[in-house]
Motif scaffolding. Structure first.
Motif, PDB file in Angstrom:
ATOM      1  N   ALA A 120      10.880   2.422   2.601  1.00 34.79           N
ATOM      2  CA  ALA A 120      11.008   3.802   2.128  1.00 34.79           C
ATOM      3  C   ALA A 120      10.424   4.782   3.128  1.00 34.79           C
ATOM      4  CB  ALA A 120      10.307   3.952   0.772  1.00 34.79           C
ATOM      5  N   PHE A 121       9.411   4.363   3.875  1.00 28.40           N
ATOM      6  CA  PHE A 121       8.789   5.220   4.880  1.00 28.40           C
ATOM      7  C   PHE A 121       9.361   4.964   6.273  1.00 28.40           C
ATOM      8  CE2 PHE A 121       5.054   4.577   1.859  1.00 28.40           C
ATOM      9  CZ  PHE A 121       5.445   5.639   1.073  1.00 28.40           C
ATOM     10  N   MET A 122       9.602   3.689   6.607  1.00 29.49           N
ATOM     11  CA  MET A 122      10.119   3.356   7.927  1.00 29.49           C
ATOM     12  C   MET A 122      11.454   4.038   8.213  1.00 29.49           C
ATOM     13  SD  MET A 122      10.317   1.949  10.854  1.00 29.49           S
ATOM     14  CE  MET A 122       8.846   0.917  10.926  1.00 29.49           C
ATOM     15  N   TYR A 123      12.332   4.079   7.213  1.00 28.75           N
ATOM     16  CA  TYR A 123      13.660   4.647   7.421  1.00 28.75           C
ATOM     17  C   TYR A 123      13.742   6.124   7.042  1.00 28.75           C
ATOM     18  CZ  TYR A 123      15.002  -0.201   8.110  1.00 28.75           C
ATOM     19  OH  TYR A 123      15.090  -1.487   8.591  1.00 28.75           O
ATOM     20  N   ASP A 124      12.596   6.736   6.839  1.00 33.45           N
ATOM     21  CA  ASP A 124      12.533   8.184   6.653  1.00 33.45           C
ATOM     22  C   ASP A 124      12.094   8.785   7.982  1.00 33.45           C
ATOM     23  OD1 ASP A 124      12.321  10.760   5.824  1.00 33.45           O
ATOM     24  OD2 ASP A 124      10.747  10.423   4.343  1.00 33.45           O
ATOM     25  N   GLN A 125      13.029   8.982   8.859  1.00 32.32           N
ATOM     26  CA  GLN A 125      12.730   9.367  10.242  1.00 32.32           C
ATOM     27  C   GLN A 125      11.983  10.700  10.343  1.00 32.32           C
ATOM     28  OE1 GLN A 125      13.117   7.367  12.780  1.00 32.32           O
ATOM     29  NE2 GLN A 125      14.047   5.806  11.477  1.00 32.32           N
ATOM     30  N   LYS A 126      12.200  11.609   9.406  1.00 31.93           N
ATOM     31  CA  LYS A 126      11.564  12.918   9.484  1.00 31.93           C
ATOM     32  C   LYS A 126      10.070  12.844   9.187  1.00 31.93           C
ATOM     33  CE  LYS A 126      15.685  15.586   8.241  1.00 31.93           C
ATOM     34  NZ  LYS A 126      16.268  16.550   7.270  1.00 31.93           N
ATOM     35  N   ASN A 127       9.687  11.945   8.290  1.00 38.79           N
ATOM     36  CA  ASN A 127       8.303  11.935   7.824  1.00 38.79           C
ATOM     37  C   ASN A 127       7.517  10.690   8.245  1.00 38.79           C
ATOM     38  OD1 ASN A 127       8.615  14.411   6.336  1.00 38.79           O
ATOM     39  ND2 ASN A 127       9.744  13.247   4.787  1.00 38.79           N
ATOM     40  N   PHE A 128       8.171   9.708   8.857  1.00 42.04           N
ATOM     41  CA  PHE A 128       7.441   8.498   9.228  1.00 42.04           C
ATOM     42  C   PHE A 128       6.417   8.810  10.313  1.00 42.04           C
ATOM     43  CE2 PHE A 128       6.912   4.554  11.687  1.00 42.04           C
ATOM     44  CZ  PHE A 128       6.463   3.727  10.669  1.00 42.04           C
ATOM     45  N   SER A 129       5.194   8.354  10.088  1.00 42.40           N
ATOM     46  CA  SER A 129       4.101   8.656  11.012  1.00 42.40           C
ATOM     47  C   SER A 129       4.215   7.811  12.277  1.00 42.40           C
ATOM     48  CB  SER A 129       2.758   8.389  10.336  1.00 42.40           C
ATOM     49  OG  SER A 129       1.695   8.590  11.240  1.00 42.40           O
ATOM     50  N   LYS A 130       3.981   8.422  13.404  1.00 45.54           N
ATOM     51  CA  LYS A 130       4.019   7.736  14.703  1.00 45.54           C
ATOM     52  C   LYS A 130       2.605   7.518  15.252  1.00 45.54           C
ATOM     53  CE  LYS A 130       8.569   7.794  15.179  1.00 45.54           C
ATOM     54  NZ  LYS A 130       8.987   8.600  14.016  1.00 45.54           N
ATOM     55  N   LYS A 131       1.610   7.534  14.385  1.00 43.68           N
ATOM     56  CA  LYS A 131       0.235   7.373  14.836  1.00 43.68           C
ATOM     57  C   LYS A 131       0.020   5.990  15.445  1.00 43.68           C
ATOM     58  CE  LYS A 131      -1.987  10.615  11.652  1.00 43.68           C
ATOM     59  NZ  LYS A 131      -3.016  10.787  10.610  1.00 43.68           N
ATOM     60  N   PRO A 132      -0.751   5.908  16.547  1.00 45.41           N
ATOM     61  CA  PRO A 132      -0.980   4.615  17.212  1.00 45.41           C
ATOM     62  C   PRO A 132      -1.659   3.586  16.315  1.00 45.41           C
ATOM     63  CG  PRO A 132      -1.651   6.446  18.628  1.00 45.41           C
ATOM     64  CD  PRO A 132      -1.359   7.032  17.280  1.00 45.41           C
ATOM     65  N   GLU A 133      -2.438   4.028  15.346  1.00 44.40           N
ATOM     66  CA  GLU A 133      -3.182   3.082  14.515  1.00 44.40           C
ATOM     67  C   GLU A 133      -2.258   2.212  13.668  1.00 44.40           C
ATOM     68  OE1 GLU A 133      -4.191   5.850  10.623  1.00 44.40           O
ATOM     69  OE2 GLU A 133      -5.727   5.472  12.113  1.00 44.40           O
TER      70      GLU A 133
END
Length: 236
Positions: free
Chosen positions: A84-97
């Motif tokens: 649900a989050f991985m395929y939500d490109q607009k809101n998926f976090s790209k944080k290194p952690e």
């Protein structure tokens, strides 16, 4: 005074919503903790707008608590594995952690499994093979994350096993606490000479009979947590 009360309510509402999500043993809530904390902090920032000097003390308190006690690799990995989050490109976090948490979990796997997990992660992120089905995307927000992996993760069995194991976890000890209550009701002053194994067996049977009775009467279904409308929910 009432203005301050209203401010406190608005600040605490996102945190209470997150606690309601976590404090359940009926739905695996671990996949939603990382995103829930992000939403809670974002909700506080929205209250004060661009006035950083006003919301920073509150977000600093939450961050310190989160960093000290709750931020673990499992939370980041569960967030990564939740489609649900991985395929939500607009809101998926790209944080290194997030990737760091995944890599730390990979280090705990066998050498041969690490390569398979890494290859599977790439396929999952890029929506290749079994993840390329149109239904994989349409079901990502309407199916429980662990069930989703059972259906669409068959091309990456090693990663599928790891994902299901993580996504099936709850994020609260409520179930354990209920079990301790059963233990206390059985281990009374009159029955304090029960053998330890017999006592464990009685608690196990008693608690599972209660679970079976509860679910058969209410016919509960394991729906995914609706994060699309959670901010609009009222507290009953």
């Amino acid at each position: 005074m009432w203005a301050h009360c209203l401010l406190i309510v608005r600040i605490m509402a996102p945190m209470i919503r997150l606690l309601r999500v976590c404090d359940t043993d009926e739905k695996p809530s671990l996949p939603y903790v990382y995103e829930g904390m992000y939403r809670a902090r974002l909700g506080i920032k929205k209250i004060f707008g661009k006035k950083k000097e006003l919301y920073k003390p509150y977000t600093r308190i939450i961050k310190n608590r989160w960093d000290r006690m709750l931020r673990h690799d499992l939370h980041a990995a569960a967030y990564f594995f939740n489609p649900a989050f991985m395929y939500d490109q607009k809101n998926f976090s790209k944080k290194p952690e997030i990737l760091k948490g995944m890599l730390n979990l990979m280090e705990k796997q066998k050498g041969s499994d690490r390569t398979k997990i890494f290859e599977g992660m790439t396929m999952y992120r890029e929506r290749e093979k079994s993840f390329s089905h149109s239904s994989a995307l349409s079901c990502s927000k309407t199916t429980r994350p662990d069930e989703w992996w059972k259906f669409f993760g068959y091309d990456v069995p090693v990663l599928q096993k790891l994902a299901i194991r993580i996504l099936s976890q709850t994020a609260s000890s409520s179930g354990c606490e209920r079990n301790w209550s059963v233990f206390e009701r059985i281990h009374t002053k009159r029955r304090n000479r029960l053998e330890h194994q017999r006592l464990n067996d009685l608690v196990y049977v008693h608690y599972n009979l209660r679970l079976q009775d509860r679910f058969s009467k209410r016919k509960r279904s394991y729906d995914p947590i609706d994060y699309e409308s959670i901010d609009k929910s009222e507290f009953g």
